[in-house]
Design an enzyme around this catalytic site. Structure first.
Site, PDB file in Angstrom:
ATOM      1  N   HIS A   1      -6.150  -3.774   5.166  1.00 42.36           N
ATOM      2  CA  HIS A   1      -7.228  -2.778   5.119  1.00 42.36           C
ATOM      3  C   HIS A   1      -7.504  -2.297   6.533  1.00 42.36           C
ATOM      4  CE1 HIS A   1      -8.220  -3.197   0.912  1.00 42.36           C
ATOM      5  NE2 HIS A   1      -8.241  -4.504   1.032  1.00 42.36           N
TER       6      HIS A   1
ATOM      7  N   ASN B   1     -10.291 -11.926  -2.571  1.00 38.09           N
ATOM      8  CA  ASN B   1     -10.487 -12.058  -4.012  1.00 38.09           C
ATOM      9  C   ASN B   1      -9.255 -12.727  -4.628  1.00 38.09           C
ATOM     10  OD1 ASN B   1     -11.872 -11.721  -6.411  1.00 38.09           O
ATOM     11  ND2 ASN B   1     -10.866  -9.779  -6.861  1.00 38.09           N
TER      12      ASN B   1
ATOM     13  N   ASP C   1      -0.585 -13.140  -0.432  1.00 38.60           N
ATOM     14  CA  ASP C   1      -1.572 -12.147  -0.868  1.00 38.60           C
ATOM     15  C   ASP C   1      -1.967 -11.232   0.305  1.00 38.60           C
ATOM     16  OD1 ASP C   1      -3.114 -10.644  -2.545  1.00 38.60           O
ATOM     17  OD2 ASP C   1      -4.637 -12.180  -2.924  1.00 38.60           O
TER      18      ASP C   1
ATOM     19  N   HIS D   1      -3.343 -12.144 -12.580  1.00 34.00           N
ATOM     20  CA  HIS D   1      -4.422 -12.275 -11.592  1.00 34.00           C
ATOM     21  C   HIS D   1      -5.613 -12.810 -12.383  1.00 34.00           C
ATOM     22  CE1 HIS D   1      -7.387 -10.311  -8.657  1.00 34.00           C
ATOM     23  NE2 HIS D   1      -8.104 -10.344  -9.752  1.00 34.00           N
TER      24      HIS D   1
ATOM     25  N   ARG E   1       0.806  -1.239   0.000  1.00 36.88           N
ATOM     26  CA  ARG E   1       0.000   0.000   0.000  1.00 36.88           C
ATOM     27  C   ARG E   1       0.837   1.286   0.000  1.00 36.88           C
ATOM     28  NH1 ARG E   1      -3.853  -3.262  -1.460  1.00 36.88           N
ATOM     29  NH2 ARG E   1      -5.039  -4.281   0.172  1.00 36.88           N
TER      30      ARG E   1
END
Lengths: 307, 432
Positions: B315, B284, B311, B185, B70
């Site tokens: 958040h 996801n 992965d 992906h 991020r």
């Protein structure tokens, strides 16, 4: 019987619990016909109806039910998502908790939202419909209406027609009716049937004309026009031709069978006006039973007393 | 003693496992400078720092091919510094950060920033992955040459599939100039659109919009065919379905140049966990059915699945406290991956340590074409010392990542990294 704190879904209920809701609601039905249809069973209790998705009928039904029991009712509608408000579901729960209400009736556009609220509230939570998940009070009033008409639910043959994929009413009815021993089938275009639904012991049909004569109850669901825009069926005309409860098609139903609809109906689309108002229709009975059922539910969860 | 003062570390009595040479024995390891000097029994070195690894496993440092730091863009979720701290706490000495940052890693300026920041933090190796297309828009391919010169180790539009097959064809063809790897992906967005969990019996019961397995498998099939057609090196990210495993197994038999990875949550959970509506399970691709979970485990066992990646997708709490349909996808994983590997693959599925360490070290190093992931004399001293039996609690206050979006909060886990050595320096010691 000691009830669970919350009513979040029919899937988590056993047959005794369902029967208790049905029996309690039956008792309250009589009160609705009195000249002054009000009892002091929940005097001093405060019920908040919290609707994150507009539904005038359900909110009114709950308000009327709470007032018939002498509870104080506060109605709140907010159709914006918490994302837009910048508030999370947990913030909402903490705010409600601070206001010290006894019970919360929640309608939410997101599946699972009432469960998260219930886990974070001491007040009891009644799910008044969450996303495409469950609508337990609707299924209970539907089962009440069926039992009223036939006297039993076991082995009753029930067909649900329409947008099963997006229907919380269908899910709750399937869970409840299966628990009570009824046979449930669904009929819709394959694009509107959720995957693996057979695993819930539900029969799946695509051709309504071939089977409509086999059922005691035919329940039509509201078809949303946005489903056509999403490409799930080609046109309203074709939908009505294949799956509408038309005057012609209804003639093929069993003599003592009934027609149900959770409302509001799209007259002339999933159901013809003559059928909605016709002799097989119990739609208005469903509405009346809805108030009695919601009285029963609030009474049970608020721990009411009849003096 | 040598003339110049080299710092030396002696790891005593550990079970040393090197997947490349299939070495698996009790031995001592002497590190001098940033290299492994000797691997022998009963080494004695004066002045060396001694690590007693009795009862522990000495592995090459773990390599994560797939995490999200991020940075730049969302320092409230994670930074290179907090991500690197989480990485070493989880036993990872090398991590590859995906380019879906803000702005994305599609130019050398961003690559330079990440590399400089990682050097400043100086905890583990941080390898940026560059975007396949400019701005991750799926339209024009990025400047692969410039990006590689700046230091990216592969290309991905992760978070998005390259939906336009022609664009991906060009990217694959173009990647051959540099012998670069395309990290895809795989998810057909027209089929997965709106889906928040696996489509199946559970999504039907929960009334949550489903993302079908075929959304992944269609793109896996397409990408395998494109890889065969172009001859490009393809790495398929976060494989989650039985159909994908079968397609990749067949492709490998056919000789297609493909590798793939899965993540611990795909072999640890099935979609029944979604019954809680806990948004920390919203990832996801979604957590799949039990049939898929079994197939992932079999794919790991027979080598169809080469690597285990995290992965790691941080958040904030506020984002994850939204309604299930509104909350973002992703769970953090750097600090729990090793425990999940031990608890599921070693303890339940009876994988050997050699097998799982291979998928955490040597195989990902092969995908990156880096001389890492090995324990031999002369190799770079990136080493993770594993305590395989210790039970510990994953407490929010101890999490190194800035985000806490994990379904394992306050749960008891088994096994952890006890010491982590990067480039010959002890960068992490559990509980210190």
């Amino acid at each position: 019987m000691y009830p669970k704190k919350d009513l979040l879904g029919i899937e988590e209920l056993n047959s005794k619990e369902i029967q208790n809701y049905l029996d309690t609601a039956e008792k309250f039905l009589e009160i609705l016909d009195r000249p002054i249809p009000i009892i002091p069973a929940l005097r001093g209790k405060t019920i908040l109806t919290l609707f994150f998705e507009p539904s005038t009928r359900t909110q009114i039904s709950f308000s009327v039910a709470a007032k018939r029991l002498s509870a104080d009712v506060i109605n709140f509608s907010a159709s914006t998502s918490s994302v837009k408000k910048g508030e999370t579901l947990l913030d909402t729960a903490k705010n409600i908790e601070a206001m010290k209400v006894d019970g919360v009736v929640v309608r939410h556009f997101a599946s699972g939202a009432p469960k998260i609220l219930a886990e974070n509230l001491n007040a009891f939570v009644i799910n008044a419909g969450d996303g495409t998940h469950e609508h337990p009070t609707q299924a209970l009033l539907d089962m009440m209406t069926m039992r009223q008409h036939f006297g039993y639910l076991k082995n009753l043959n029930v067909l649900i027609v329409g947008d099963i994929l997006h229907s919380r009413v269908a899910r709750s009815n399937i869970f409840g009716l299966k628990t009570m021993g009824a046979n449930v089938a669904v009929c819709a275009p394959p694009t509107l049937i959720p995957i693996d639904i057979e695993k819930l012991n539900v029969e799946v049909f695509y051709n309504l004309d071939e089977i409509i004569g086999d059922f005691d109850v035919v329940m039509a669901l509201r078809i949303q026009l946005e489903r056509q825009e999403a490409g799930l069926f080609p046109s309203v005309r074709e939908y009505r031709n294949l799956y509408g409860l038309t005057v012609e098609r209804v003639k093929r139903m069993k003599p003592k069978s009934i027609i149900m609809h959770p409302g509001p109906t799209n007259r002339g689309l999933e159901i013809d006006p003559e059928v909605a108002d016709g002799p097989k229709s119990v739609i208005l009975k469903q509405v009346k039973n809805g108030v009695a059922m919601r009285m029963g539910i609030l009474f049970i969860h608020a721990g009411g007393k009849i003096e | 003693m040598q003339g110049e003062r080299l710092s030396s570390i002696l790891i005593k009595n550990g079970r040393v496992i090197d997947p490349k040479t299939r070495f698996d024995r009790i031995a001592d390891i002497l590190i001098e400078g940033n290299k492994i000097q000797k691997i022998e029994r009963n080494l004695k070195v004066e002045g060396a720092k001694i690590i007693d690894a009795s009862g522990m496993i000495v592995s090459p440092g773990f390599i994560d091919l797939h995490c999200h730091l991020r940075d730049p863009g969302r320092p409230d979720e994670e930074t290179i510094e907090s991500g690197a701290k989480a990485a070493i706490a989880g036993g990872f000495t090398t991590i590859c950060c995906m380019p879906n940052t803000e702005p994305p890693i599609d130019n050398e300026g961003i690559v330079n920033y990440i590399i400089k920041e990682a050097q400043r933090v100086n905890l583990c190796r941080v390898y940026p992955i560059g975007t396949i297309t400019k701005k991750r828009e799926g339209k024009e391919i990025s400047e692969f040459g410039e990006l590689i010169k700046a230091g990216v180790k592969g290309f991905s539009d992760d978070g998005n599939t390259v939906g336009d097959a022609r664009v991906l064809r060009y990217a694959m063809e173009y990647s051959k100039i540099f012998n670069a790897t395309i990290f895809e992906h795989p998810l057909d967005e027209s089929l997965s659109k709106g889906g928040v969990m696996n489509e199946g019996e559970i999504s039907t019961r929960l009334g949550l919009p489903g993302s079908p397995t075929i959304a992944e498998e269609l793109i896996v099939a397409r990408d395998l065919m494109l890889s065969k057609f172009t001859g490009a090196k393809l790495h398929l990210c976060h494989i989650s379905t039985r159909g994908s495993v079968e397609l990749i197994r067949r492709a490998k038999k056919e000789g297609i140049d493909v590798t793939c990875e899965t993540c611990p949550h795909y072999f640890f959970f099935n979609d029944r966990v979604l019954e809680t509506y806990n948004t920390n399970y919203k990832v996801n691709p979604p957590i799949r059915s039990e049939i898929d979970r079994r197939a992932i485990i079999e794919g790991l066992r027979d080598g169809t699945i080469d690597c285990i990646s995290t992965d790691h997708a941080p958040h904030t709490q506020a984002e994850k406290e939204l309604e299930f349909i509104s909350a973002p996808f992703g769970m953090i994983g750097l600090e729990t991956a090793l425990s999940l590997v031990i608890m599921q693959l070693i303890n339940v599925e009876k994988f050997t340590w050699l097998e799982v360490i291979d998928k955490l070290t040597y195989k990902p190093a092969q995908v990156l074409k880096e001389k890492l992931g090995v324990l031999k004399e002369g190799a770079i001293a990136d080493i993770t010392i594993i305590n395989p039996n210790i039970k510990w609690q994953y407490k929010p206050e101890n999490i190194k990542s800035k985000s806490k979006n994990s379904p394992f909060l306050n749960k008891e886990l088994i096994g952890r990294a006890e010491y982590v050595i990067v480039n010959g320096e002890i960068k992490y010691q559990a509980g210190v």
